[in-house]
Design a protein around this motif. Structure first.
Motif, PDB file in Angstrom:
ATOM      1  N   PHE A 177     -12.025   0.563   3.824  1.00 21.62           N
ATOM      2  CA  PHE A 177     -12.194   1.640   2.851  1.00 21.62           C
ATOM      3  C   PHE A 177     -11.758   2.959   3.468  1.00 21.62           C
ATOM      4  N   PHE A 178     -10.858   3.650   2.757  1.00 24.40           N
ATOM      5  CA  PHE A 178     -10.350   4.953   3.177  1.00 24.40           C
ATOM      6  C   PHE A 178     -10.874   5.999   2.200  1.00 24.40           C
ATOM      7  N   PRO A 179     -11.863   6.822   2.591  1.00 23.12           N
ATOM      8  CA  PRO A 179     -12.431   7.812   1.665  1.00 23.12           C
ATOM      9  C   PRO A 179     -11.441   8.914   1.325  1.00 23.12           C
ATOM     10  N   ALA A 180     -11.537   9.397   0.103  1.00 27.98           N
ATOM     11  CA  ALA A 180     -10.711  10.529  -0.316  1.00 27.98           C
ATOM     12  C   ALA A 180     -11.285  11.823   0.247  1.00 27.98           C
ATOM     13  N   PRO A 181     -10.441  12.737   0.697  1.00 27.15           N
ATOM     14  CA  PRO A 181     -10.924  14.042   1.180  1.00 27.15           C
ATOM     15  C   PRO A 181     -11.480  14.875   0.025  1.00 27.15           C
ATOM     16  N   PRO A 182     -12.188  15.945   0.343  1.00 28.80           N
ATOM     17  CA  PRO A 182     -12.711  16.819  -0.714  1.00 28.80           C
ATOM     18  C   PRO A 182     -11.589  17.576  -1.428  1.00 28.80           C
ATOM     19  N   PRO A 183     -11.893  18.218  -2.556  1.00 28.33           N
ATOM     20  CA  PRO A 183     -10.870  19.001  -3.262  1.00 28.33           C
ATOM     21  C   PRO A 183     -10.259  20.078  -2.357  1.00 28.33           C
ATOM     22  N   ARG A 184      -9.053  20.502  -2.708  1.00 30.11           N
ATOM     23  CA  ARG A 184      -8.276  21.511  -1.967  1.00 30.11           C
ATOM     24  C   ARG A 184      -8.001  21.063  -0.535  1.00 30.11           C
ATOM     25  N   SER A 185      -7.804  19.748  -0.380  1.00 31.17           N
ATOM     26  CA  SER A 185      -7.468  19.205   0.939  1.00 31.17           C
ATOM     27  C   SER A 185      -6.025  18.746   0.964  1.00 31.17           C
ATOM     28  N   VAL A 193       0.844  -1.198   0.000  1.00 28.61           N
ATOM     29  CA  VAL A 193       0.000   0.000   0.000  1.00 28.61           C
ATOM     30  C   VAL A 193       0.879   1.247   0.000  1.00 28.61           C
ATOM     31  N   GLU A 194       1.947   1.220   0.786  1.00 27.42           N
ATOM     32  CA  GLU A 194       2.859   2.359   0.845  1.00 27.42           C
ATOM     33  C   GLU A 194       3.450   2.655  -0.537  1.00 27.42           C
ATOM     34  N   ARG A 195       3.758   1.624  -1.298  1.00 27.16           N
ATOM     35  CA  ARG A 195       4.423   1.797  -2.597  1.00 27.16           C
ATOM     36  C   ARG A 195       3.441   2.001  -3.749  1.00 27.16           C
ATOM     37  N   SER A 196       2.159   1.854  -3.489  1.00 30.00           N
ATOM     38  CA  SER A 196       1.172   1.976  -4.562  1.00 30.00           C
ATOM     39  C   SER A 196       1.049   3.434  -5.011  1.00 30.00           C
ATOM     40  N   ALA A 197       1.473   3.707  -6.233  1.00 28.98           N
ATOM     41  CA  ALA A 197       1.362   5.070  -6.766  1.00 28.98           C
ATOM     42  C   ALA A 197      -0.095   5.464  -6.925  1.00 28.98           C
ATOM     43  N   GLU A 198      -0.948   4.514  -7.302  1.00 31.78           N
ATOM     44  CA  GLU A 198      -2.371   4.810  -7.486  1.00 31.78           C
ATOM     45  C   GLU A 198      -3.017   5.185  -6.164  1.00 31.78           C
ATOM     46  N   ALA A 199      -2.711   4.451  -5.090  1.00 30.65           N
ATOM     47  CA  ALA A 199      -3.273   4.769  -3.781  1.00 30.65           C
ATOM     48  C   ALA A 199      -2.760   6.112  -3.279  1.00 30.65           C
ATOM     49  N   ALA A 200      -1.472   6.393  -3.478  1.00 29.07           N
ATOM     50  CA  ALA A 200      -0.894   7.654  -3.018  1.00 29.07           C
ATOM     51  C   ALA A 200      -1.469   8.839  -3.773  1.00 29.07           C
ATOM     52  N   ALA A 201      -1.793   8.640  -5.051  1.00 31.14           N
ATOM     53  CA  ALA A 201      -2.359   9.738  -5.837  1.00 31.14           C
ATOM     54  C   ALA A 201      -3.738  10.123  -5.325  1.00 31.14           C
ATOM     55  N   VAL A 202      -4.518   9.140  -4.903  1.00 33.98           N
ATOM     56  CA  VAL A 202      -5.863   9.400  -4.381  1.00 33.98           C
ATOM     57  C   VAL A 202      -5.805   9.856  -2.939  1.00 33.98           C
ATOM     58  N   ALA A 253      -1.975  21.970   5.741  1.00 33.84           N
ATOM     59  CA  ALA A 253      -2.402  23.201   5.070  1.00 33.84           C
ATOM     60  C   ALA A 253      -1.481  23.523   3.896  1.00 33.84           C
ATOM     61  N   ARG A 254      -0.185  23.304   4.090  1.00 24.83           N
ATOM     62  CA  ARG A 254       0.768  23.545   3.002  1.00 24.83           C
ATOM     63  C   ARG A 254       0.497  22.584   1.839  1.00 24.83           C
ATOM     64  N   ASN A 255       0.230  21.319   2.159  1.00 30.83           N
ATOM     65  CA  ASN A 255      -0.072  20.349   1.111  1.00 30.83           C
ATOM     66  C   ASN A 255      -1.389  20.661   0.413  1.00 30.83           C
ATOM     67  N   ALA A 256      -2.341  21.165   1.172  1.00 27.15           N
ATOM     68  CA  ALA A 256      -3.620  21.573   0.566  1.00 27.15           C
ATOM     69  C   ALA A 256      -3.405  22.731  -0.399  1.00 27.15           C
ATOM     70  N   GLY A 257      -2.559  23.679  -0.014  1.00 32.70           N
ATOM     71  CA  GLY A 257      -2.259  24.808  -0.890  1.00 32.70           C
ATOM     72  C   GLY A 257      -1.581  24.357  -2.171  1.00 32.70           C
ATOM     73  N   THR A 258      -0.718  23.367  -2.074  1.00 34.42           N
ATOM     74  CA  THR A 258      -0.063  22.833  -3.265  1.00 34.42           C
ATOM     75  C   THR A 258      -1.075  22.198  -4.191  1.00 34.42           C
ATOM     76  N   GLU A 259      -2.020  21.433  -3.616  1.00 39.76           N
ATOM     77  CA  GLU A 259      -3.051  20.807  -4.438  1.00 39.76           C
ATOM     78  C   GLU A 259      -3.931  21.864  -5.099  1.00 39.76           C
ATOM     79  N   ALA A 260      -4.293  22.908  -4.323  1.00 41.34           N
ATOM     80  CA  ALA A 260      -5.131  23.959  -4.892  1.00 41.34           C
ATOM     81  C   ALA A 260      -4.424  24.671  -6.058  1.00 41.34           C
ATOM     82  N   ALA A 261      -3.103  24.842  -5.933  1.00 47.78           N
ATOM     83  CA  ALA A 261      -2.343  25.501  -6.991  1.00 47.78           C
ATOM     84  C   ALA A 261      -2.275  24.641  -8.247  1.00 47.78           C
ATOM     85  N   ASP A 262      -2.392  23.306  -8.075  1.00 47.95           N
ATOM     86  CA  ASP A 262      -2.322  22.402  -9.220  1.00 47.95           C
ATOM     87  C   ASP A 262      -3.656  22.250  -9.941  1.00 47.95           C
TER      88      ASP A 262
END
Length: 293
Positions: A171-179, A81-90, A283-292
């Motif tokens: 099941f681990f739900p994905a957070p909302p956008p800009r999280s 799970v740690e190495r799964s790029a697909e899981a880490a992306a979500v 918060a810093r990671n959320a800002g990075t996602e929002a910028a992307d």
């Protein structure tokens, strides 16, 4: 030391595993990764008369990443799970937390779902599931049920799994956008259980102010302690949040015990410090996602 005697079952399908568990009832114990169970057996802190080894049930070795979240099967190893790029992306929090679980040798064998069922309040994965509002799917002969994290962890080393049931996935739900998420912990030695730990989730609004903030505290109670800190962050940008007040709000909401590793007061102080660090990172990671976006 050697474990007490037991009868060994080696099913090759979920149905066979459920049949074995139904037959053995409260006297049966499931073996998946075994990184917690085997030491308990060897120290004779657990003495099941039947051991149901599910390692041949290949259908449980799954990691399914979808936009809405990640479902992890009962045989998915921490390392996979740690190495799964697909899981880490979500869900980056899975990789952030799993990197802190014990040592690579343990992660290569231990399972995510097994850690949840073991329900150690000092473990990382229960806090992740609790923070995200995830769930565990339990199966038995004749049916299955989905148990929310809030109801799953019932006490230290105690979960909602009943005799005859098998935890087949989480099941681990994905957070909302800009999280953004983050995980912080302090241990006496690398790989030890945390003296205190913190999983954090921050969601920003369109103006990059903190719209929602939540943490799950590790090692401060009989189960993960989830605290909503949205009000304490006062819908401000991270740079202007009154972080001392946030730390105080966390300390006011926990009631840790002292032990040979840390006093209750030190653990309370440390939890507040880690909450601020984790929330700032999230918060810093959320800002990075929002910028992307």
């Amino acid at each position: 030391m050697k474990p007490p005697p037991f009868e060994y079952h080696a099913p090759v399908s979920v149905d066979e595993a459920l049949a074995a568990l139904a037959e053995t009832g409260p006297h049966g114990k499931v073996l998946a990764g075994g990184q917690s169970l085997i030491p308990l057996l060897n120290m004779r802190l657990a003495a099941p008369s039947h051991l149901v080894d599910i390692n041949r049930v290949s259908e449980l070795n799954t990691i399914a990443a979808r936009p809405g979240g990640v479902r992890v099967g009962a045989l998915a190893r921490h390392a996979a799970v740690e190495r799964s790029a697909e899981a880490a992306a979500v869900l980056p929090l899975l990789r952030q937390a799993l990197a802190l679980v014990a040592h690579p040798v343990i992660r290569n064998r231990g399972t995510v779902v097994g850690s949840l069922v073991h329900a150690d309040p000092s473990a990382e994965m229960p806090a992740v599931l609790a923070l995200l509002g995830g769930s565990v799917r339990l199966a038995r002969l004749g049916g299955e049920r989905e148990v929310a994290a809030a109801d799953f962890f019932t006490g230290p080393m105690e979960s909602a799994v009943e005799p005859g049931e098998l935890a087949v996935s989480a099941f681990f739900p994905a957070p909302p956008p800009r999280s953004g998420t983050a995980f912080q912990e302090v241990a006496r030695r690398h790989g030890d259980y945390a003296v205190a730990g913190m999983a954090a989730l921050v969601t920003l609004d369109e103006d990059l102010r903190i719209a929602a903030a939540r943490v799950a505290c590790v090692s401060v109670g009989p189960a993960p302690v989830v605290i909503d800190l949205s009000d304490a962050c006062d819908r401000r940008p991270a740079a202007s949040v009154p972080w001392d007040a946030v730390a105080a709000a966390v300390r006011d909401r926990i009631d840790p015990d002292g032990d040979i590793h840390a006093t209750a007061e030190y653990r309370r102080h440390l939890t507040g410090v880690l909450a601020v660090r984790a929330l700032k990172d999230a918060a810093r990671n959320a800002g990075t996602e929002a910028a992307d976006e």
